[in-house]
Design a protein around this motif. Structure first.
Motif, PDB file in Angstrom:
ATOM      1  N   UNK A  50     -49.612 -47.531  24.275  1.00 52.54           N
ATOM      2  CA  UNK A  50     -50.051 -48.898  24.523  1.00 52.54           C
ATOM      3  C   UNK A  50     -51.252 -49.176  23.619  1.00 52.54           C
ATOM      4  N   UNK A  51     -51.210 -50.311  22.967  1.00 51.49           N
ATOM      5  CA  UNK A  51     -52.314 -50.792  22.145  1.00 51.49           C
ATOM      6  C   UNK A  51     -52.663 -52.204  22.609  1.00 51.49           C
ATOM      7  N   UNK A  52     -53.848 -52.660  22.240  1.00 54.47           N
ATOM      8  CA  UNK A  52     -54.230 -54.028  22.572  1.00 54.47           C
ATOM      9  C   UNK A  52     -55.011 -54.644  21.431  1.00 54.47           C
ATOM     10  N   UNK A  53     -54.940 -55.962  21.355  1.00 51.89           N
ATOM     11  CA  UNK A  53     -55.652 -56.681  20.308  1.00 51.89           C
ATOM     12  C   UNK A  53     -56.240 -57.956  20.882  1.00 51.89           C
ATOM     13  N   UNK A  54     -57.553 -58.037  20.828  1.00 55.31           N
ATOM     14  CA  UNK A  54     -58.253 -59.240  21.253  1.00 55.31           C
ATOM     15  C   UNK A  54     -58.481 -60.129  20.036  1.00 55.31           C
ATOM     16  N   UNK A  55     -58.671 -61.434  20.250  1.00 48.17           N
ATOM     17  CA  UNK A  55     -58.880 -62.344  19.119  1.00 48.17           C
ATOM     18  C   UNK A  55     -60.044 -61.895  18.239  1.00 48.17           C
ATOM     19  N   UNK A  56     -59.801 -61.836  16.936  1.00 49.03           N
ATOM     20  CA  UNK A  56     -60.841 -61.469  15.993  1.00 49.03           C
ATOM     21  C   UNK A  56     -61.146 -59.992  15.909  1.00 49.03           C
ATOM     22  N   UNK A  57     -60.376 -59.170  16.640  1.00 47.97           N
ATOM     23  CA  UNK A  57     -60.607 -57.727  16.636  1.00 47.97           C
ATOM     24  C   UNK A  57     -59.376 -56.988  16.156  1.00 47.97           C
ATOM     25  N   UNK A  58     -59.593 -55.744  15.759  1.00 50.81           N
ATOM     26  CA  UNK A  58     -58.477 -54.913  15.328  1.00 50.81           C
ATOM     27  C   UNK A  58     -57.682 -54.430  16.545  1.00 50.81           C
ATOM     28  N   UNK A  59     -56.420 -54.094  16.300  1.00 48.89           N
ATOM     29  CA  UNK A  59     -55.589 -53.539  17.350  1.00 48.89           C
ATOM     30  C   UNK A  59     -56.092 -52.131  17.679  1.00 48.89           C
ATOM     31  N   UNK A  60     -56.354 -51.868  18.943  1.00 47.20           N
ATOM     32  CA  UNK A  60     -56.918 -50.590  19.327  1.00 47.20           C
ATOM     33  C   UNK A  60     -56.003 -49.818  20.274  1.00 47.20           C
ATOM     34  N   UNK A  61     -56.131 -48.510  20.201  1.00 43.55           N
ATOM     35  CA  UNK A  61     -55.370 -47.611  21.055  1.00 43.55           C
ATOM     36  C   UNK A  61     -55.876 -47.703  22.485  1.00 43.55           C
ATOM     37  N   UNK A  62     -54.938 -47.799  23.428  1.00 41.53           N
ATOM     38  CA  UNK A  62     -55.281 -47.833  24.853  1.00 41.53           C
ATOM     39  C   UNK A  62     -54.863 -46.545  25.545  1.00 41.53           C
ATOM     40  N   UNK A  63     -53.589 -46.166  25.382  1.00 46.38           N
ATOM     41  CA  UNK A  63     -53.078 -44.980  26.063  1.00 46.38           C
ATOM     42  C   UNK A  63     -51.824 -44.509  25.362  1.00 46.38           C
ATOM     43  N   UNK A  64     -51.527 -43.202  25.477  1.00 52.54           N
ATOM     44  CA  UNK A  64     -50.329 -42.646  24.890  1.00 52.54           C
ATOM     45  C   UNK A  64     -49.732 -41.589  25.797  1.00 52.54           C
ATOM     46  N   UNK A  65     -48.436 -41.366  25.635  1.00 55.15           N
ATOM     47  CA  UNK A  65     -47.738 -40.377  26.453  1.00 55.15           C
ATOM     48  C   UNK A  65     -46.668 -39.726  25.601  1.00 55.15           C
ATOM     49  N   UNK A  66     -46.563 -38.405  25.694  1.00 57.57           N
ATOM     50  CA  UNK A  66     -45.560 -37.702  24.915  1.00 57.57           C
ATOM     51  C   UNK A  66     -44.158 -37.912  25.476  1.00 57.57           C
ATOM     52  N   UNK A  67     -43.162 -37.433  24.708  1.00 57.78           N
ATOM     53  CA  UNK A  67     -41.780 -37.738  25.037  1.00 57.78           C
ATOM     54  C   UNK A  67     -41.394 -37.309  26.446  1.00 57.78           C
ATOM     55  N   UNK A  68     -41.958 -36.195  26.906  1.00 60.14           N
ATOM     56  CA  UNK A  68     -41.580 -35.663  28.218  1.00 60.14           C
ATOM     57  C   UNK A  68     -42.426 -36.231  29.342  1.00 60.14           C
TER      58      UNK A  68
END
Length: 123
Positions: free
Chosen positions: A36-54
């Motif tokens: 999951x990533x997020x992008x607020x107005x005027x900001x770069x897209x940032x990493x929120x959370x990640x999960x491996x395949x399993x």
């Protein structure tokens, strides 16, 4: 090929909760790490959370640790993000993304992206 569609965004008051979903098409979802990533107005897209395949390993950005939880249901080809104790600074367009096997925090390493779902947190 994986197609991703996010849902669950909306308007919520500070301190509230939302659960985002990301529905994936294709038979290879279970072999993909998801983020999951997020992008607020005027900001770069940032990493929120990640999960491996399993689903065995999860990763979080510093700003959401302890408040957000990422999970997946490979039988349903669906990724989730449970967001609790929301703050106005969490307001952004939230994207899910996929890459083979192992999640990373780098947006350039994800191959597939959804269109995003808007989360707005009022103070």
């Amino acid at each position: 090929q994986v197609q991703l569609v996010e849902s669950g965004g909306g308007l919520v008051q500070a301190g509230g909760s939302l659960r985002l979903s990301c529905a994936a098409s294709g038979r290879t979802f279970s072999s993909y790490a998801m983020g999951w990533f997020r992008q607020a107005p005027g900001k770069e897209r940032e990493f929120v959370a990640g999960i491996n395949w399993s689903g065995g390993n999860t990763y979080y950005g510093d700003s959401v640790k302890g408040r957000f939880t990422i999970s997946r249901d490979n039988a349903k080809n669906t990724l989730y993000l449970q967001m609790n104790s929301l703050k106005p600074e969490d307001t952004a367009l939230y994207y899910c993304a996929g890459r083979p096997y192992i999640a990373t925090i780098f947006r350039g390493e994800y191959e597939y992206w959804g269109q995003g779902t808007q989360v707005t947190v009022s103070s």
